[in-house]
Design a protein around this motif. Structure first.
Motif, PDB file in Angstrom:
ATOM      1  N   THR A 154     -17.263  13.802 -15.955  1.00 33.28           N
ATOM      2  CA  THR A 154     -18.281  14.269 -16.831  1.00 33.28           C
ATOM      3  C   THR A 154     -17.977  14.846 -17.983  1.00 33.28           C
ATOM      4  O   THR A 154     -18.587  15.073 -19.000  1.00 33.28           O
ATOM      5  CB  THR A 154     -19.318  15.109 -15.966  1.00 33.28           C
ATOM      6  OG1 THR A 154     -18.587  16.240 -15.691  1.00 33.28           O
ATOM      7  CG2 THR A 154     -20.029  14.390 -14.725  1.00 33.28           C
ATOM      8  N   GLY A 155     -16.554  15.354 -17.662  1.00 30.97           N
ATOM      9  CA  GLY A 155     -15.985  16.051 -18.969  1.00 30.97           C
ATOM     10  C   GLY A 155     -16.532  17.511 -19.297  1.00 30.97           C
ATOM     11  O   GLY A 155     -16.524  18.045 -20.136  1.00 30.97           O
ATOM     12  N   ALA A 156     -16.920  17.989 -18.053  1.00 29.00           N
ATOM     13  CA  ALA A 156     -17.440  19.380 -17.983  1.00 29.00           C
ATOM     14  C   ALA A 156     -16.514  20.532 -18.124  1.00 29.00           C
ATOM     15  O   ALA A 156     -15.266  20.270 -17.623  1.00 29.00           O
ATOM     16  CB  ALA A 156     -18.359  19.750 -16.823  1.00 29.00           C
ATOM     17  N   PRO A 157     -16.577  21.375 -19.184  1.00 27.47           N
ATOM     18  CA  PRO A 157     -15.303  22.369 -19.315  1.00 27.47           C
ATOM     19  C   PRO A 157     -15.384  23.262 -18.011  1.00 27.47           C
ATOM     20  O   PRO A 157     -16.359  23.518 -17.269  1.00 27.47           O
ATOM     21  CB  PRO A 157     -15.686  23.134 -20.622  1.00 27.47           C
ATOM     22  CG  PRO A 157     -17.315  23.187 -20.665  1.00 27.47           C
ATOM     23  CD  PRO A 157     -17.615  21.783 -19.934  1.00 27.47           C
ATOM     24  N   MET A 158     -14.189  23.809 -18.010  1.00 24.25           N
ATOM     25  CA  MET A 158     -13.954  24.782 -16.612  1.00 24.25           C
ATOM     26  C   MET A 158     -14.674  25.857 -17.024  1.00 24.25           C
ATOM     27  O   MET A 158     -15.025  26.826 -16.183  1.00 24.25           O
ATOM     28  CB  MET A 158     -12.592  24.752 -16.355  1.00 24.25           C
ATOM     29  CG  MET A 158     -11.838  23.450 -15.860  1.00 24.25           C
ATOM     30  SD  MET A 158     -12.668  22.867 -14.539  1.00 24.25           S
ATOM     31  CE  MET A 158     -12.643  24.053 -13.047  1.00 24.25           C
ATOM     32  N   LYS A 159     -14.773  26.311 -18.301  1.00 25.64           N
ATOM     33  CA  LYS A 159     -15.291  27.644 -18.722  1.00 25.64           C
ATOM     34  C   LYS A 159     -16.704  27.321 -19.592  1.00 25.64           C
ATOM     35  O   LYS A 159     -16.736  26.222 -19.965  1.00 25.64           O
ATOM     36  CB  LYS A 159     -14.650  28.568 -19.344  1.00 25.64           C
ATOM     37  CG  LYS A 159     -13.241  28.898 -18.256  1.00 25.64           C
ATOM     38  CD  LYS A 159     -12.209  29.911 -19.055  1.00 25.64           C
ATOM     39  CE  LYS A 159     -11.048  30.455 -18.133  1.00 25.64           C
ATOM     40  NZ  LYS A 159     -10.168  31.303 -18.858  1.00 25.64           N
ATOM     41  N   GLY A 160     -17.344  28.283 -19.772  1.00 26.50           N
ATOM     42  CA  GLY A 160     -18.638  28.073 -20.769  1.00 26.50           C
ATOM     43  C   GLY A 160     -19.850  28.398 -19.948  1.00 26.50           C
ATOM     44  O   GLY A 160     -20.437  29.253 -19.465  1.00 26.50           O
TER      45      GLY A 160
END
Length: 235
Positions: A154-160
């Protein structure tokens, strides 16, 4: 009201000088929220206070310079009056406060509803996009993984993003990474097993051929069964 302010300010000035006139004008601002400036015929402000450029413009020309085309829609905030007191000419400039509740829709009544609709629509669009965009990415990655693409993420950032959707996207990526690692490990294991069995099975096939040359008819069925199992291991 302008005449009264001029008369009383001049009276205070004549009796107590700049300090008394300044005190009177400060009381006017404190009690009635009006900032007043009284000038004599030479252009001197009788209280000795600092005069802002726009106040000076109003004293000399009767209007304040406009810095943009939108200024003409603002409510009038300045008032000027000339008066003769005891043979002397005085000029009063009053600055009215800008109402706190004043806003662009009040200055442009016809634009109030369109602006409200536009701002509401923009907020709704951004909110919907922030919710549907990650869900669409998650759905696309799921379809790719189901089709056999083990690199789907999904390409989800680890932070944010720290809400439930963001956490779900990160969990999916970790799951996909784990599945890809397990499938790669399984593939390596099968290749290693196949490589290790290739030589023994080859020797077994040779031995089986030699055994058939010397076997009795009674042993043929057993040799056929051994050959069948050997073929099964090579496939």
């Amino acid at each position: 009201m302008g005449s009264r302010v001029i008369t009383e300010a001049v009276s205070e000035f004549q009796s107590g000088g700049e300090r008394a006139a300044g005190q009177y004008l400060e009381d006017l601002q404190r009690t009635q929220n009006l900032r007043g400036f009284v000038f004599d015929s030479s252009g001197h402000e009788i209280s000795g206070r600092m005069v802002f450029p726009w106040i000076e413009d109003m004293r000399r020309t009767g209007h304040v310079r406009r810095h943009s085309s939108l200024d003409r829609f603002l409510p009038e905030r300045f008032y000027r009056q000339n008066q003769n007191v005891q043979g002397q000419d005085y000029t009063l400039v009053l600055e009215f406060p800008l109402a706190r509740e004043y806003s662009v829709p009040m200055a442009f009544p016809a634009l109030a509803l369109p602006l409200q609709l536009f701002s509401s629509g923009l907020v709704c669009y951004l909110l919907a996009w922030s919710l549907t965009s990650p869900v669409a990415r998650l759905r696309h990655a799921t379809q790719r993984l189901a089709a056999g693409d083990l690199t789907a993420r999904t390409g989800a950032p680890m932070k944010g993003r720290r809400d439930e959707i963001g956490q779900l996207m990160r969990d999916f990526d970790r799951m996909a990474e784990r599945i890809e690692a397990l499938m790669e490990a399984q593939s390596r294991l099968l290749k290693d097993v196949s490589h290790e069995l290739r030589s023994p099975l080859a020797r077994l096939s040779v031995a089986l051929g030699l055994a058939r040359q010397r076997a009795t008819p009674e042993a043929e069925s057993a040799l056929a069964r051994i050959e069948l199992e050997t073929i099964g291991l090579t496939n």
